[in-house]
Design a protein around this motif. Structure first.
Motif: not given
Length: 75
Positions: A14-33
């Protein structure tokens, strides 16, 4: 890489891309890619995600269907 795995495991928690992006310290757009396969995910992010989700890199890559993490090495 089985890109559906990244989305599947994230949504199972139940996480969003922005949650994982924050964890990885990257942007949501980068994680989406990473999730869509537009960009290859660096090994260090793959390892962090495997640790975060308590699974193996092999599972995230689609090399195994066993979701359980491998036991820690004693070496």
């Amino acid at each position: 890489m089985k890109i559906d795995r990244l989305r599947e495991i994230r949504e199972d928690k139940d996480l969003f891309q922005k949650d994982i992006a924050n964890f990885l310290k990257i942007t949501q757009v980068q994680y989406s890619r990473y999730e869509t396969g537009v960009r290859s995910i660096p090994i260090y992010h793959l390892v962090k995600l495997a640790e975060f989700y308590n699974t193996s890199v092999d599972y995230l890559l689609g090399l195994t269907d066993e979701r359980k993490a491998y036991p820690k090495s004693i070496i």
